[in-house]
Design an enzyme around this catalytic site. Structure first.
Site, PDB file in Angstrom:
ATOM      1  N   CYS A  59       0.849  -1.058  -0.190  1.00  0.00           N
ATOM      2  CA  CYS A  59      -0.141  -0.142   0.129  1.00  0.00           C
ATOM      3  C   CYS A  59       0.926   1.239  -0.111  1.00  0.00           C
ATOM      4  O   CYS A  59       1.931   1.276   0.201  1.00  0.00           O
ATOM      5  CB  CYS A  59      -0.877  -0.125   1.183  1.00  0.00           C
ATOM      6  SG  CYS A  59      -0.101   0.055   2.661  1.00  0.00           S
ATOM      7  N   ALA A  62       3.113   2.029   2.828  1.00  0.00           N
ATOM      8  CA  ALA A  62       4.435   1.120   2.823  1.00  0.00           C
ATOM      9  C   ALA A  62       5.359   2.040   2.019  1.00  0.00           C
ATOM     10  O   ALA A  62       6.509   1.847   2.312  1.00  0.00           O
ATOM     11  CB  ALA A  62       4.172  -0.382   2.457  1.00  0.00           C
ATOM     12  N   ARG A  93      12.353  -4.018   6.760  1.00  0.00           N
ATOM     13  CA  ARG A  93      13.057  -3.651   5.556  1.00  0.00           C
ATOM     14  C   ARG A  93      14.555  -3.834   5.449  1.00  0.00           C
ATOM     15  O   ARG A  93      15.066  -3.568   4.374  1.00  0.00           O
ATOM     16  CB  ARG A  93      12.425  -2.308   4.858  1.00  0.00           C
ATOM     17  CG  ARG A  93      11.053  -2.385   4.117  1.00  0.00           C
ATOM     18  CD  ARG A  93      10.674  -1.408   3.448  1.00  0.00           C
ATOM     19  NE  ARG A  93      11.769  -0.918   2.264  1.00  0.00           N
ATOM     20  CZ  ARG A  93      12.132  -1.294   1.100  1.00  0.00           C
ATOM     21  NH1 ARG A  93      11.679  -2.120   0.790  1.00  0.00           N
ATOM     22  NH2 ARG A  93      13.068  -0.735   0.257  1.00  0.00           N
ATOM     23  N   HIS A 192       5.578   6.695  -2.468  1.00  0.00           N
ATOM     24  CA  HIS A 192       6.847   7.368  -2.991  1.00  0.00           C
ATOM     25  C   HIS A 192       6.552   8.974  -3.204  1.00  0.00           C
ATOM     26  O   HIS A 192       7.193   9.628  -2.952  1.00  0.00           O
ATOM     27  CB  HIS A 192       7.284   6.708  -4.017  1.00  0.00           C
ATOM     28  CG  HIS A 192       7.536   5.208  -3.933  1.00  0.00           C
ATOM     29  ND1 HIS A 192       7.545   4.462  -4.933  1.00  0.00           N
ATOM     30  CD2 HIS A 192       7.954   4.402  -2.749  1.00  0.00           C
ATOM     31  CE1 HIS A 192       7.577   2.871  -4.499  1.00  0.00           C
ATOM     32  NE2 HIS A 192       8.047   3.127  -3.077  1.00  0.00           N
TER      33      HIS A 192
END
Lengths: 538, 460
Positions: A59, A62, A93, A192
């Site tokens: 999503c 994230a 991550r 992003h």
């Protein structure tokens, strides 16, 4: 197992047959058999995933919190929402970081959340959020706090930006919010963009101190997974390049604040950070171009490109020296490994750049990539930035803010003249450009966007690759089929894979993978052939 | 230091959670649903939820974890997720062909008020659900309870959708299993089989999340409670719920719905809880506890007696889920260890009541807390104030263990950096022996590594 070569067009038709009609119609456009023509085929990308199809995608939150802001060690990332969102992004991550002293701030091992309860959903969560921000400040005394919105936040109308402004005023530190609710956009990619926007609005350009050093560069879209940034820092230092900031592997907020003091932006992961590159050029006049530090040859090429940009013979010579020195080690390792890997087949479905970058490494190993695709790429990541003007803006993209950026009144400073730019471009230094994945792929290769689980199984059944590259969700499904899976998000907890040292690590890991003994022992002796001899039978 | 900003000065928090000892409901529902044979869990929300849950479960089990999502976008968040869920049901049955889809909600679909019950009825009415197939659901708002609550809600929904009373009673006992590992579920079934007790264990993730390598990915592995078995739970003669947080609601519903009487027991972790479980199962199933199990018990007692000097008075900090923490605390007390700090992010008064009755007399200095802000940051601060000899909890404890140099046993969810938990049980007497072995190894390894050279012992 016999290797049965199936015509990719036939593969595609057979796969589509399984889907409901409407679904097949939609998936049809996201599966392309590369025809090898110069004019690249159009692929459908960055569109909604069909519900129920079993996707690799995550999503917006994230992409925003996990990917872009996660690797910065001295910002407290406070997640406003129920506990899960912050919990799942807690250290998962593998962004490594190296605080310079034992006292330096490092909040990356912590998980911060407002842990919203039903009363916060009913009556609003702003009061709790403010209180949580105050408590973060009181206990941890950070320089900066980022507030990340999760799904319910936008729905109940909590205004994280207003809270951030108010708390910034009250506490006197930099506090900024992200409207990165999970339902925005169609994948991590929207997150992003949202992260890029907020960095531009609230952080980049706050510190006008010019750092010492020659050849000032920002590294964009490098997240220090498994220590990639450490290896690149080593190479940069060896070459004499000055790394002003990294977005965002092994980074600090101070680096972001003075990123505008650099003279060049180099972009690794185009998908996740191209917005910052574009906006910094408009606002501060810093040019950008695409680089790739995955693969030894690609690393050498990228370093040469940077040296060419600065145009200083001293740097050009130093870079050549470094490449020559590093390549000796790389070639020595490759010589041993190449015979083991040559001719083997790879497939990769990951990220918004990695499925392209890692093809370089496989090429160096003499392996071919017969199928690849992105999890959250856009058409430009496949076909190149030239298609951007032709990409239709749909409802899901429209709701992600596009910042209007103008040249900074006092600080805009074009680093090179148009003439010099043109000269460099004629030498292959493609500014503001990314050619995408498909140009590097062979005729007959399958290019598939947002691969479904079903398609993945069918690919493996038809082509039996020697290694399949994807993520943790795919890993054990593929391995149960007797095919090794290399995780290209987490590197299977290895790495680094960037730079020269990283390339060697990758060669060794792939060598290890294709030489794993256990795959040959799946069948028990009595499954392979009857073990009860006739004389013992009753 | 990994957790360099943690100090022993505790500042009261009213809103901030740091390093939680819980996660959200939906992952529990997903895990429980995997314990139904032929089931595909479905997350009705944004893609990220499903992706995060599958990733977390996969990292914990090193096994395929299949689940689907409604892939909400901003549009579905405004107009409701009905179209997404109907599309999902159609896609899933066509492409992946499960026997049952188990839908759980998320904070997103809960906040916008999607009526999943109504949407699924529509799916059935409009023939999205093939004959003989099922779609079940439960509500799992992430802003209520914890992952434990989500597990309990999915288990309750199994009873709600499937348990049915027919004319004939069945000579079997329902075991509603709390959140434990596939290895534990396998062990509970072994114990019951050894006793000759006929049981239906649900959910049952053994042979689902610990499958063998065969060269084929079985999308629906052979394990899991079957639908006929679930239906038959309404005809069972008795129900034992293992762990009140995970099983009490389901057991209560089963009694209301099908008149099957029940009792709630602790998860059989440690000596006394296993004793009580065996007595309860023995009574409910009308079978004796065989000598072979009594001998297992004897071996455990023998081991504790032999190793007591290394255990006595050792201070332990634990975190995790109430259903596990309560019998685990009791087990540590059985061995004369001192569970001094205990946190669980899962809310519920029963935790405090149980801890109070276990600890007040034996370890009056013990600190325990559950619910909001009962997190690992607080636990670590307590440890900073006065250290402990042992940590027991999920993988996130390794950061405390390294900073404070404390031996650490991984137990609970998630365990991301070691294997074994899904293969070797912690329940029953043999499970207790395994736990005890891990505890001793951790404590003695530190002693061997760090004691002065002249103090190194060959025999311990």
């Amino acid at each position: 197992m016999a290797h049965i070569e199936m015509d990719p067009q036939r593969w595609k038709q057979e796969v589509l047959k399984k889907y409901p009609k409407k679904v097949a119609k939609k998936r049809e456009k996201s599966i392309v058999v590369h025809d090898g023509a110069e004019v690249l085929q159009k692929i459908q990308a960055n569109v909604r995933t069909i519900p129920g199809i079993i996707t690799q995608r995550g999503c917006t939150y994230a992409g925003c919190k996990g990917v872009v802001l996660g690797p910065t060690r001295d910002i407290v990332n406070l997640v406003h929402g129920p506990i899960g969102c912050s919990f799942y992004a807690w250290l998962t991550r593998r962004n490594q970081t190296l605080p310079p002293t034992p006292e330096s701030e490092n909040f990356m091992n912590y998980c911060f959340s407002t842990d919203m309860q039903d009363s916060n959903i009913v009556f609003g969560g702003e009061i709790k959020l403010k209180q949580a921000v105050r408590e973060v400040f009181e206990i941890f005394k950070p320089k900066s706090i980022g507030i990340f919105s999760t799904c319910p936040v936008g729905l109940i109308g909590d205004d994280v930006h207003a809270v951030a402004r108010e708390m910034k005023e009250e506490l006197g530190i930099n506090i900024f919010g992200f409207s990165c609710e999970g339902y925005k956009g169609v994948s991590q990619s929207a997150g992003h963009h949202i992260a890029n926007n907020a960095l531009m609005k609230h952080v980049i350009g706050l510190r006008d101190e010019a750092p010492k050093g020659k050849y000032k560069v920002n590294m964009l879209g490098e997240y220090n997974i498994g220590g990639d940034a450490f290896e690149l820092e080593r190479i940069f230092e060896k070459c004499g390049l000055t790394l002003i900031s990294s977005f965002s592997g092994n980074s600090t907020i101070e680096q972001f604040e003075r990123a505008h003091m650099a003279d060049l932006n180099v972009v690794m992961c185009h998908r996740s950070i191209n917005y910052v590159a574009e906006m910094m050029e408009k606002k501060f006049g810093i040019p950008w171009f695409k680089v790739n530090f995955i693969g030894a040859e690609a690393t050498a090429k990228s370093l040469r490109k940077i040296a060419e940009y600065f145009g200083d013979q001293e740097l050009i010579d130093r870079v050549e020296e470094v490449i020559a020195e590093e390549m000796v080690i790389v070639k020595k390792e490759l010589e041993v490994i190449y015979p083991h890997t040559q001719g083997k087949l790879a497939m990769m479905f990951v990220g918004g750049s990695r499925a392209h970058h890692y093809q370089e490494l496989f090429t160096e190993l003499g392996m071919s990539t017969i199928a690849a695709g992105y999890e959250f790429g856009h058409r430009d990541d496949y076909e190149g930035r030239r298609v951007i003007p032709t990409i239709q803006i749909d409802a899901d993209s429209r709701n992600i803010e596009e910042l209007t950026i103008e040249a900074d009144e006092t600080r805009f400073n074009p680093r090179i003249t148009e003439e010099r730019k043109a000269e460099l471009e004629s030498k292959g230094c493609g500014f503001n450009d990314y050619e995408g994945m498909m140009v590097d792929m062979a005729k007959g290769a399958l290019v598939i966007d947002d691969l479904s689980h079903y398609e993945m199984e069918k690919l493996i059944e038809a082509y039996h690759p020697d290694v399949f590259c994807a993520g943790i969700k795919e890993k054990y499904c593929v391995q149960k089929m007797g095919i090794p899976l290399k995780q290209l998000h987490s590197y299977d907890y290895g790495g680094p894979y960037a730079g020269f040292g990283g390339a060697v690590n990758f060669y060794k890991d792939i060598d290890m993978i294709v030489n794993t003994s256990i795959w040959k022992m799946i069948k028990a002796p009595w499954e392979a052939e009857p073990v009860i001899e006739a004389e013992f039978a009753v | 230091m990994l957790l360099r900003h943690t100090s022993d000065t505790i500042i009261e928090r009213e809103a901030l959670t740091v390093n939680p000892a819980k996660t959200c409901q939906p992952i529990g529902a997903m895990y429980a649903a995997l314990g139904i044979h032929g089931c595909l869990p479905h997350s009705h929300g944004s893609q990220g939820c499903c992706s995060y849950h599958r990733s977390a479960l996969t990292r914990h089990y090193k096994e395929p974890v299949m689940a689907a999502t409604s892939s909400f976008t901003e549009g579905s968040s405004v107009f409701g997720g009905q179209a997404n869920l109907l599309q999902a049901v159609e896609t899933i049955f066509t492409v992946y062909n499960p026997d049952v889809i188990a839908v759980h909600t998320t904070c997103l679909s809960e906040t916008i008020g999607d009526d999943v019950n109504q949407i699924l009825q529509k799916a059935r009415d409009e023939n999205y659900v093939p004959a003989g197939k099922y779609v079940i659901h439960c509500n799992t708002p992430s802003y209520v309870g914890s992952h434990v609550t989500g597990y309990a809600n999915m288990v309750t929904s199994m009873v709600k959708y499937f348990s049915a009373k027919s004319a004939t009673k069945k000579d079997q006992v329902n075991l509603i299993c709390g959140w434990v590992e596939p290895s534990d579920m396998r062990e509970i079934k072994r114990i019951a089989a050894t006793m000759g007790a006929k049981i239906v264990l649900f959910p049952d993730t053994s042979d689902v999340l610990d499958t063998p390598m065969t060269g084929k990915h079985e999308f629906y592995p052979k394990g899991g409670v079957t639908i006929p078995e679930l239906i038959s739970t309404g005809d069972s003669k008795y129900t034992i719920g293992l762990g009140s947080f995970c099983s009490e609601e389901a057991a209560t519903l089963l009694e209301n719905k099908c008149k099957v009487k029940f009792s709630i027991q602790d998860l059989p972790i440690g000596l006394k809880a296993t004793d009580r479980f065996l007595v309860a199962l023995s009574r409910a199933a009308g079978v004796k506890v065989p000598d072979s199990i009594t001998e297992e018990r004897g071996r455990l007692i023998d081991m504790i007696a032999d190793m007591h000097k290394y255990l006595y008075g050792k201070r332990v900090a634990l975190w995790g889920d109430p259903d596990t923490l309560v019998p685990l605390t009791e087990f540590l007390l059985t061995m004369d260890m001192k569970p001094v700090y205990i946190v669980s992010g899962t809310p519920g008064k029963k935790f405090e009541e149980s801890m109070k009755s276990l600890l007040t007399e034996k370890v009056p200095e013990a600190k325990y807390k559950n619910g909001e802000r009962a997190d690992m940051f607080l636990l670590h601060q307590w440890i900073k104030q006065e250290p402990v000899d042992l940590l027991i909890g999920n993988t996130y404890g390794k950061y405390i263990a390294r900073d404070e140099n404390i031996p650490f046993i991984r137990m609970g969810f998630p365990i991301l950096d070691r294997v074994g938990h899904s293969y070797f049980p912690a329940v029953g007497y043999t499970g207790a022996m395994r736990l005890l072995t891990s505890i001793l190894n951790a404590i003695l390894d530190k002693e061997d590594r760090e004691c002065r050279e002249e103090k190194v012992e060959l025999t311990m």
